[in-house]
Design a protein around this motif. Structure first.
Motif, short mmCIF file in Angstrom:
data_model
loop_
_atom_site.label_atom_id
_atom_site.label_comp_id
_atom_site.label_asym_id
_atom_site.label_seq_id
_atom_site.Cartn_x
_atom_site.Cartn_y
_atom_site.Cartn_z
N GLY A 85 32.74 48.90 -23.20
CA GLY A 85 32.21 48.09 -22.12
C GLY A 85 32.43 46.62 -22.38
N HIS A 86 31.69 45.79 -21.67
CA HIS A 86 31.85 44.34 -21.76
C HIS A 86 31.20 43.78 -23.02
CE1 HIS A 86 32.40 44.90 -17.36
NE2 HIS A 86 33.42 44.11 -17.64
N LEU A 87 31.87 42.81 -23.59
CA LEU A 87 31.34 42.06 -24.72
C LEU A 87 30.28 41.10 -24.20
CD1 LEU A 87 31.73 41.43 -27.80
CD2 LEU A 87 33.31 39.62 -27.06
N ASP A 88 29.07 41.18 -24.72
CA ASP A 88 27.99 40.28 -24.31
C ASP A 88 28.11 38.94 -25.03
OD1 ASP A 88 26.90 42.20 -22.64
OD2 ASP A 88 25.37 42.83 -24.08
N PHE A 89 27.59 37.89 -24.40
CA PHE A 89 27.60 36.56 -24.99
C PHE A 89 26.94 36.59 -26.36
CE2 PHE A 89 25.83 32.37 -25.79
CZ PHE A 89 26.93 31.56 -25.56
N GLY A 90 27.61 36.04 -27.36
CA GLY A 90 27.06 35.95 -28.70
C GLY A 90 27.17 37.23 -29.52
N GLU A 91 27.73 38.27 -28.97
CA GLU A 91 27.80 39.58 -29.64
C GLU A 91 29.11 39.70 -30.43
OE1 GLU A 91 26.57 43.95 -28.06
OE2 GLU A 91 28.11 42.94 -26.86
N SER A 92 29.04 40.30 -31.61
CA SER A 92 30.26 40.56 -32.38
C SER A 92 30.96 41.78 -31.79
CB SER A 92 29.93 40.83 -33.86
OG SER A 92 29.33 42.11 -34.01
N TRP A 93 32.24 41.92 -32.06
CA TRP A 93 33.01 43.07 -31.57
C TRP A 93 32.40 44.37 -32.11
CZ3 TRP A 93 38.54 41.06 -33.09
CH2 TRP A 93 38.82 39.91 -32.37
N ALA A 110 30.73 47.47 -29.98
CA ALA A 110 31.22 48.85 -30.10
C ALA A 110 30.08 49.80 -30.43
CB ALA A 110 32.31 48.92 -31.18
N ILE A 111 29.26 49.44 -31.38
CA ILE A 111 28.12 50.28 -31.79
C ILE A 111 27.16 50.47 -30.62
CG2 ILE A 111 26.05 50.31 -33.26
CD1 ILE A 111 27.89 48.84 -35.40
N ARG A 112 26.84 49.38 -29.91
CA ARG A 112 25.91 49.43 -28.78
C ARG A 112 26.46 50.31 -27.65
NH1 ARG A 112 26.24 46.84 -24.20
NH2 ARG A 112 27.62 45.19 -24.97
N GLU A 113 27.71 50.08 -27.26
CA GLU A 113 28.29 50.82 -26.13
C GLU A 113 28.40 52.31 -26.42
OE1 GLU A 113 28.88 50.03 -23.08
OE2 GLU A 113 28.82 47.86 -23.09
N VAL A 114 28.84 52.67 -27.62
CA VAL A 114 28.94 54.10 -27.96
C VAL A 114 27.56 54.75 -27.93
CG1 VAL A 114 29.55 55.75 -29.78
CG2 VAL A 114 31.11 53.89 -29.22
N LYS A 115 26.56 54.07 -28.48
CA LYS A 115 25.19 54.61 -28.48
C LYS A 115 24.67 54.76 -27.05
CE LYS A 115 21.66 55.75 -31.10
NZ LYS A 115 21.73 56.92 -31.97
N GLU A 116 24.86 53.74 -26.20
CA GLU A 116 24.37 53.79 -24.82
C GLU A 116 25.04 54.89 -24.00
OE1 GLU A 116 23.46 48.99 -24.23
OE2 GLU A 116 25.08 49.91 -23.09
#
Length: 160
Positions: A60-68, A72-78
């Protein structure tokens, strides 16, 4: 007209398409995640307006201030409920998608990862965005393929 490449570089064509339908378009940054299990990769069929009906990776989209890596970890979990580890940079693409319902330009950062618990299976946690998840032998992704992922495959990228 679609233009996709693994590298950077500007052109007058890119400048000319910045205004589509009298609306200023912005380049967006996406993160696609190669969730790897041996020679298999997790893919799903998109239901969103961008690339509807194409096969793609979780992401998904990279959020402001977020590392790559965090993205990746957040999107896969969601999207799948899976926890991933060993998340590293794999590849980047520059894709201008003019044939979609809503033309767009994406820089897609591909991250390679593994499942934290190898026996876990993905769940479809966002059924409004994806038809479901399946493990496929890389690089044999079913067609049609989401343009940024197709660029990665054509590059000859090896997941091993």
């Amino acid at each position: 007209m679609a233009r996709s490449s693994g590298g950077g570089g500007g052109s007058m064509a890119a400048i000319a398409i910045a205004h589509v339908d009298n609306e200023v378009r912005r380049v967006k940054v996406g993160v696609g995640v190669l969730v790897v299990r041996g020679s298999l990769v997790l893919v799903g069929r998109r239901r969103s307006s961008l690339g509807h009906g194409t096969y793609a990776l979780p992401g998904g989209h990279l959020d402001f201030g977020e590392s790559w890596e965090d993205c990746a970890i957040r999107e896969v979990k969601e999207e799948t409920g899976l926890s991933i580890c060993n998340c590293t940079f794999a590849y980047v693409t520059n894709t201008i998608m003019m044939n979609d319902i809503r033309p767009s330009h994406y820089i897609t950062i591909f991250m390679r990862s593994e499942i934290s618990h190898p026996n876990d299976e993905p769940k479809n946690l966002e059924p409004e965005k994806c038809d479901g998840w399946e493990w496929i032998e890389w690089p044999h992704v079913p067609e049609p393929i989401f343009e940024p992922l197709e660029t990665l495959i054509v590059s000859g990228f090896n997941i091993l």
